[in-house]
Design a protein around this motif. Structure first.
Motif, PDB file in Angstrom:
ATOM      1  N   ASP A  95      -0.876 -12.820   0.067  1.00 31.69           N
ATOM      2  CA  ASP A  95      -0.100 -12.171   1.122  1.00 31.69           C
ATOM      3  C   ASP A  95       1.193 -12.876   1.463  1.00 31.69           C
ATOM      4  N   LYS A  96       1.399 -14.043   0.913  1.00 33.47           N
ATOM      5  CA  LYS A  96       2.627 -14.715   1.287  1.00 33.47           C
ATOM      6  C   LYS A  96       3.080 -15.719   0.241  1.00 33.47           C
ATOM      7  N   LEU A  97       4.349 -16.015   0.358  1.00 34.30           N
ATOM      8  CA  LEU A  97       4.997 -16.996  -0.503  1.00 34.30           C
ATOM      9  C   LEU A  97       5.101 -18.280   0.312  1.00 34.30           C
TER      10      LEU A  97
ATOM     11  N   LYS B   3       2.385  -9.968  11.268  1.00 35.65           N
ATOM     12  CA  LYS B   3       2.290  -8.678  10.619  1.00 35.65           C
ATOM     13  C   LYS B   3       3.690  -8.167  10.319  1.00 35.65           C
ATOM     14  N   VAL B   4       3.881  -7.838   9.070  1.00 35.80           N
ATOM     15  CA  VAL B   4       5.130  -7.212   8.637  1.00 35.80           C
ATOM     16  C   VAL B   4       4.764  -5.815   8.154  1.00 35.80           C
ATOM     17  N   THR B   5       5.304  -4.836   8.811  1.00 36.05           N
ATOM     18  CA  THR B   5       4.924  -3.453   8.534  1.00 36.05           C
ATOM     19  C   THR B   5       6.088  -2.688   7.930  1.00 36.05           C
ATOM     20  N   GLN B   6       5.827  -2.098   6.795  1.00 36.64           N
ATOM     21  CA  GLN B   6       6.822  -1.222   6.173  1.00 36.64           C
ATOM     22  C   GLN B   6       6.360   0.209   6.378  1.00 36.64           C
ATOM     23  N   SER B   7       7.274   1.034   6.822  1.00 43.64           N
ATOM     24  CA  SER B   7       6.879   2.345   7.335  1.00 43.64           C
ATOM     25  C   SER B   7       6.328   3.267   6.262  1.00 43.64           C
ATOM     26  N   SER B   8       6.857   3.179   5.048  1.00 34.67           N
ATOM     27  CA  SER B   8       6.421   4.120   4.014  1.00 34.67           C
ATOM     28  C   SER B   8       5.877   3.346   2.826  1.00 34.67           C
ATOM     29  N   ARG B   9       4.686   3.669   2.401  1.00 34.68           N
ATOM     30  CA  ARG B   9       4.118   2.995   1.234  1.00 34.68           C
ATOM     31  C   ARG B   9       4.625   3.627  -0.059  1.00 34.68           C
ATOM     32  N   TYR B  10       4.756   4.944  -0.035  1.00 37.92           N
ATOM     33  CA  TYR B  10       5.208   5.656  -1.241  1.00 37.92           C
ATOM     34  C   TYR B  10       6.233   6.716  -0.838  1.00 37.92           C
ATOM     35  N   THR B  83      18.491   6.822  -9.983  1.00 32.71           N
ATOM     36  CA  THR B  83      17.216   6.600 -10.686  1.00 32.71           C
ATOM     37  C   THR B  83      16.960   5.117 -10.932  1.00 32.71           C
ATOM     38  N   ASN B  84      18.021   4.329 -11.076  1.00 33.82           N
ATOM     39  CA  ASN B  84      17.787   2.892 -11.315  1.00 33.82           C
ATOM     40  C   ASN B  84      17.398   2.132 -10.039  1.00 33.82           C
ATOM     41  N   GLN B  85      17.274   2.862  -8.959  1.00 30.48           N
ATOM     42  CA  GLN B  85      16.760   2.251  -7.736  1.00 30.48           C
ATOM     43  C   GLN B  85      15.264   2.538  -7.544  1.00 30.48           C
ATOM     44  N   THR B  86      14.680   3.157  -8.530  1.00 26.59           N
ATOM     45  CA  THR B  86      13.222   3.297  -8.546  1.00 26.59           C
ATOM     46  C   THR B  86      12.627   1.906  -8.662  1.00 26.59           C
ATOM     47  N   SER B  87      11.812   1.523  -7.681  1.00 31.02           N
ATOM     48  CA  SER B  87      11.318   0.151  -7.650  1.00 31.02           C
ATOM     49  C   SER B  87      10.316  -0.005  -6.527  1.00 31.02           C
ATOM     50  N   MET B  88       9.720  -1.201  -6.471  1.00 27.23           N
ATOM     51  CA  MET B  88       8.920  -1.606  -5.317  1.00 27.23           C
ATOM     52  C   MET B  88       9.829  -2.421  -4.398  1.00 27.23           C
ATOM     53  N   TYR B  89       9.897  -2.035  -3.148  1.00 28.18           N
ATOM     54  CA  TYR B  89      10.737  -2.731  -2.180  1.00 28.18           C
ATOM     55  C   TYR B  89       9.856  -3.501  -1.207  1.00 28.18           C
ATOM     56  N   LEU B  90      10.178  -4.781  -1.085  1.00 30.10           N
ATOM     57  CA  LEU B  90       9.373  -5.647  -0.225  1.00 30.10           C
ATOM     58  C   LEU B  90      10.236  -6.212   0.891  1.00 30.10           C
ATOM     59  N   CYS B  91       9.743  -6.079   2.088  1.00 31.83           N
ATOM     60  CA  CYS B  91      10.382  -6.678   3.247  1.00 31.83           C
ATOM     61  C   CYS B  91       9.635  -7.967   3.562  1.00 31.83           C
ATOM     62  N   ALA B  92      10.344  -8.966   4.053  1.00 31.40           N
ATOM     63  CA  ALA B  92       9.700 -10.218   4.435  1.00 31.40           C
ATOM     64  C   ALA B  92      10.375 -10.776   5.671  1.00 31.40           C
ATOM     65  N   SER B  93       9.620 -11.584   6.400  1.00 33.10           N
ATOM     66  CA  SER B  93      10.217 -12.289   7.527  1.00 33.10           C
ATOM     67  C   SER B  93       9.772 -13.734   7.473  1.00 33.10           C
ATOM     68  N   LEU B  99       7.328 -17.313   3.892  1.00 44.41           N
ATOM     69  CA  LEU B  99       7.800 -15.934   3.922  1.00 44.41           C
ATOM     70  C   LEU B  99       6.578 -15.045   4.025  1.00 44.41           C
ATOM     71  N   PHE B 100       6.591 -14.143   4.964  1.00 47.13           N
ATOM     72  CA  PHE B 100       5.481 -13.203   5.124  1.00 47.13           C
ATOM     73  C   PHE B 100       5.963 -11.835   4.671  1.00 47.13           C
ATOM     74  N   PHE B 101       5.212 -11.264   3.765  1.00 49.47           N
ATOM     75  CA  PHE B 101       5.635  -9.993   3.183  1.00 49.47           C
ATOM     76  C   PHE B 101       4.908  -8.816   3.786  1.00 49.47           C
ATOM     77  N   GLY B 102       5.581  -7.697   3.790  1.00 50.66           N
ATOM     78  CA  GLY B 102       4.934  -6.428   4.060  1.00 50.66           C
ATOM     79  C   GLY B 102       4.201  -5.971   2.807  1.00 50.66           C
ATOM     80  N   GLU B 103       3.566  -4.815   2.903  1.00 56.70           N
ATOM     81  CA  GLU B 103       2.768  -4.332   1.775  1.00 56.70           C
ATOM     82  C   GLU B 103       3.621  -3.699   0.688  1.00 56.70           C
TER      83      GLU B 103
END
Lengths: 109, 110
Positions: A95-97, B3-10, B83-93, B99-103
């Motif tokens: 869950d974290k780095l 908790k880091v929450t990203q609003s949209s998973r897909y 189309t080249n922005q198709t990817s997994m986007y991760l937010c962190a704080s 660094l704590f990541f969202g899902e």
């Protein structure tokens, strides 16, 4: 408790020298290990290592992971002044780095 | 726990559409980051922010912008998705070294 130790803490070299930076870790639920270069506030990505013994290369930089020894090294050959930065090793848990303390590299002309 | 929450998973969007990816953290962290993760390329920093209304470019800011109007919220904006922005986007704080990541938000641009 998770632990990440980098050595040396600081390194001063001349342009053209080769350097090796070390990282050892004790991390639960280890997934992979990342190396970052930090010149500004945020670290920027260099390598992600998931498998042991497979060297990753990018120009003059290369890195390898040893899961048995729980360690990784980052090599920089023919250093340039632009390589001056803090190099961070960061094991990735589920869950974290977790960043190590970093090695500060200074390259002088 | 942080908790880091990203609003949209897909998300699935069409080329040229505007895309908003929202990220909220609940631990009063100063620093927030947006990364994208692609196979073989690891995590690449797009933008980061170390204070409200402050932003700095990361490794690959082209085609993206960000907004940090409140400390807990950091938004990533694709003005005209490609189309080249198709990817997994991760937010962190982060506060200091962790660094704590969202899902993550998996974006597909058709």
């Amino acid at each position: 408790e998770d632990k990440v130790v980098q050595s040396p803490l600081s390194l001063v070299v001349h342009e053209g020298d080769t350097v090796t930076l070390n990282c050892s870790y004790e991390v639960t639920n280890f997934r992979s290990l990342l190396w970052y270069k930090q010149e500004k506030k945020a670290p920027t990505f260099l390598f992600m290592l998931t498998s042991s013994g497979i060297e990753k290369k990018s120009g003059r930089l290369s890195s390898i992971l040893d899961k048995k020894e729980l360690s990784s090294i980052l090599n920089i050959t023919a250093t340039q002044t632009g390589d001056s930065a803090i190099y961070l090793c960061a094991p990735l848990r589920a869950d974290k780095l977790i960043f190590g303390t970093g090695t500060r590299l200074q390259v002088f002309p | 726990d942080v908790k880091v929450t990203q609003s949209s998973r897909y998300l699935v969007k069409r080329t040229g559409e505007k895309v908003f990816l929202e990220c909220v953290q609940d631990m009063d962290h100063e620093n927030m980051f947006w990364y994208r993760q692609d196979p073989g390329l690891g995590l690449r920093l797009i933008y980061f922010s170390y204070d409200v209304k402050m932003k700095e470019k990361g490794d690959i800011p082209e085609g993206y912008s960000v907004s940090r109007e409140k400390k807990e919220r950091f938004s990533l904006i694709l003005e005209s998705a490609s189309t080249n922005q198709t990817s997994m986007y991760l937010c962190a704080s982060s506060l200091e070294r962790e660094l704590f990541f969202g899902e993550g938000s998996r974006l597909t641009v058709l």
